[in-house]
Design a protein around this motif. Structure first.
Motif, mmCIF file in Angstrom:
data_model
loop_
_atom_site.group_PDB
_atom_site.id
_atom_site.type_symbol
_atom_site.label_atom_id
_atom_site.label_comp_id
_atom_site.label_asym_id
_atom_site.label_seq_id
_atom_site.Cartn_x
_atom_site.Cartn_y
_atom_site.Cartn_z
ATOM 1 N N ILE A 1 -0.718 -0.760 -4.522
ATOM 2 C CA ILE A 1 -1.999 -0.064 -4.615
ATOM 3 C C ILE A 1 -1.794 1.392 -4.176
ATOM 4 C CG2 ILE A 1 -4.360 -0.018 -3.677
ATOM 5 C CD1 ILE A 1 -4.217 -3.075 -3.769
ATOM 6 N N HIS A 2 -2.312 2.301 -4.988
ATOM 7 C CA HIS A 2 -1.992 3.729 -4.802
ATOM 8 C C HIS A 2 -3.160 4.556 -4.258
ATOM 9 C CE1 HIS A 2 1.918 3.533 -6.951
ATOM 10 N NE2 HIS A 2 1.340 2.536 -7.616
ATOM 11 N N ASP A 3 -4.218 3.896 -3.822
ATOM 12 C CA ASP A 3 -5.460 4.629 -3.504
ATOM 13 C C ASP A 3 -5.635 5.006 -2.036
ATOM 14 O OD1 ASP A 3 -6.049 4.181 -6.163
ATOM 15 O OD2 ASP A 3 -7.126 2.314 -5.734
ATOM 16 N N TYR A 4 -4.634 4.799 -1.205
ATOM 17 C CA TYR A 4 -4.842 5.002 0.239
ATOM 18 C C TYR A 4 -3.782 5.908 0.863
ATOM 19 C CZ TYR A 4 -8.134 1.174 -0.447
ATOM 20 O OH TYR A 4 -9.177 0.405 -0.901
ATOM 21 N N HIS A 5 -3.393 6.963 0.143
ATOM 22 C CA HIS A 5 -2.318 7.828 0.669
ATOM 23 C C HIS A 5 -2.845 8.947 1.555
ATOM 24 C CE1 HIS A 5 -3.591 10.717 -2.328
ATOM 25 N NE2 HIS A 5 -3.502 9.766 -3.240
ATOM 26 N N LYS B 1 1.569 9.992 -2.572
ATOM 27 C CA LYS B 1 0.620 10.309 -3.638
ATOM 28 C C LYS B 1 1.328 10.198 -4.991
ATOM 29 C CE LYS B 1 -2.478 14.146 -4.644
ATOM 30 N NZ LYS B 1 -2.955 15.400 -4.053
ATOM 31 N N ASN B 2 0.701 9.513 -5.901
ATOM 32 C CA ASN B 2 1.224 9.419 -7.280
ATOM 33 C C ASN B 2 2.718 9.117 -7.337
ATOM 34 O OD1 ASN B 2 -1.325 10.345 -7.893
ATOM 35 N ND2 ASN B 2 -0.670 12.475 -8.144
ATOM 36 N N ASP C 1 -10.611 -1.872 3.832
ATOM 37 C CA ASP C 1 -11.422 -1.451 2.701
ATOM 38 C C ASP C 1 -11.378 -2.479 1.570
ATOM 39 O OD1 ASP C 1 -13.075 0.779 1.812
ATOM 40 O OD2 ASP C 1 -11.600 0.949 0.194
ATOM 41 N N ALA D 1 -6.448 0.434 4.489
ATOM 42 C CA ALA D 1 -6.560 -0.046 3.103
ATOM 43 C C ALA D 1 -7.015 -1.499 3.064
ATOM 44 C CB ALA D 1 -5.206 0.087 2.398
ATOM 45 N N LYS E 1 -2.377 3.528 7.470
ATOM 46 C CA LYS E 1 -2.851 3.491 6.077
ATOM 47 C C LYS E 1 -2.949 2.052 5.579
ATOM 48 C CE LYS E 1 -1.327 8.188 5.115
ATOM 49 N NZ LYS E 1 -0.456 9.115 4.360
ATOM 50 N N ILE F 1 0.861 -1.180 0.000
ATOM 51 C CA ILE F 1 0.000 0.000 0.000
ATOM 52 C C ILE F 1 0.898 1.230 0.000
ATOM 53 C CG2 ILE F 1 -1.802 1.257 1.269
ATOM 54 C CD1 ILE F 1 -2.654 -1.575 0.249
#
Ligand SMILES: *Cc1c(COP(=O)(O)O)cnc(C)c1O
Length: 291
Positions: A213-217, A190-191, A257, A254, A250, A186
């Motif tokens: 996976i980049h969606d939990y920053h 960001k980006n 989720d 993550a 985080k 995780i």
């Protein structure tokens, strides 16, 4: 390094459980209050190498709240080596507790501007007896050390999940798992588009199953939001496992989720790596966390 590795335990947590996916946490946060978690593993082969090369001083880079800086200071002093930290940003009027602690372990601090830090400028003349470790311990020896983490875990999990900063620990786990197992990282930034390549560069074989996976920053590195903090408090209430807001909070958020959206196939057995970092919570306002 003489540390009480016997304290590592694998705790089952039912909080994240849904359907027949089970979750365990490998408690690397219990290794040592300062050199917590993955930093101990990532540093070990660098320090061995430094001693083999008869170096006297470890030099590395980090920010004011860096787990890596304080862990390097402590580990170097345990090995009888001196240390220097090149710190991002001008010297503040009050040092962070992280930097105070690093100084207590004998680390010399050198503050440089953010711009100079970006270029990893060294603000003094290099000497032959210095051993340089890159920011966050990124590199081959770091990954080699991180792959030892799984010596302390059962081999029968389907997924090994961790927070990903530089990608060194993630690469170490990928190197240690078997073909039918998967590593899920995780990203806490960001980006961070370089991450995929940075992990790949530390792998020996390419045919392992892994994913970042980049969606939990939550806004970026060391950024947080109320939803993250309240999750960390709930998680602690229900599992007695403390987490930090930069990395492991985080990760746990993550995974919770991802389980709820059926990312993991039924019957998956997950091992989450609690990589430590709790010292960084001191930067939050008092009372934010219940632990
Ligand atoms: C440094 C750190 C990480 C990230 O490890 P990388 O190898 O840089 O990806 C994760 N968790 C904690 C607590 C850390 O201190």
């Amino acid at each position: 390094m003489q540390l009480a590795l016997g304290h590592i335990s694998t705790d089952r947590v039912d909080f994240l459980k849904q359907g027949d996916v089970s979750v365990h946490v490998l408690r690397l946060d219990k290794i040592h209050p300062v050199i917590s978690g993955n930093k101990w593993f990532k540093l070990q082969y660098y320090l061995e190498d430094a001693k083999k090369q008869q170096k006297k001083k470890i030099v590395t880079f980090g920010g004011a709240w860096s787990n890596h800086i304080v862990a390097t200071a402590a580990a170097a002093s345990m090995h009888g080596l001196s240390s220097a930290g090149i710190i991002r940003g001008e010297k503040p009027s009050h040092l962070s507790p992280t930097l105070e602690k690093a100084m207590q372990y004998g680390m010399e601090l050198h503050f440089i501007s953010r711009e100079a830090y970006g270029k990893k400028e060294i603000p003094f003349a290099k000497k032959d007896d210095e051993y340089y470790i890159s920011e966050g311990g990124y590199g081959e020896k770091g990954a080699e050390g991180a792959s030892d983490i799984l010596n302390y875990a059962d081999k029968n999990f389907t997924h090994y999940c961790c927070a990903t900063g530089t990608g060194t620990m993630t690469a170490g786990l990928v190197r240690a798992v078997a073909k039918e197992q998967k590593v899920v990282g995780i990203s806490v930034m960001k980006n961070n588009e370089d991450l995929q390549e940075n992990v790949r560069a530390l792998l020996h074989e390419t045919h392992r199953d892994w994913e970042i996976i980049h969606d939990y920053h939550f806004g970026g590195y060391a950024k947080q939001k109320p939803a993250l903090i309240s999750f960390m408090n709930d998680f602690y209430r229900q599992t007695s496992v403390p987490s930090d807001f930069v990395y492991t909070g985080k990760l746990f958020y993550a995974i919770n989720d991802l389980i709820s959206i059926n990312f993991f196939p039924g019957g998956s057995r997950l091992l989450l790596i609690h990589s430590g970092g709790l010292q960084g919570n001191v930067s939050l306002e008092k009372g934010t966390l219940i632990f």
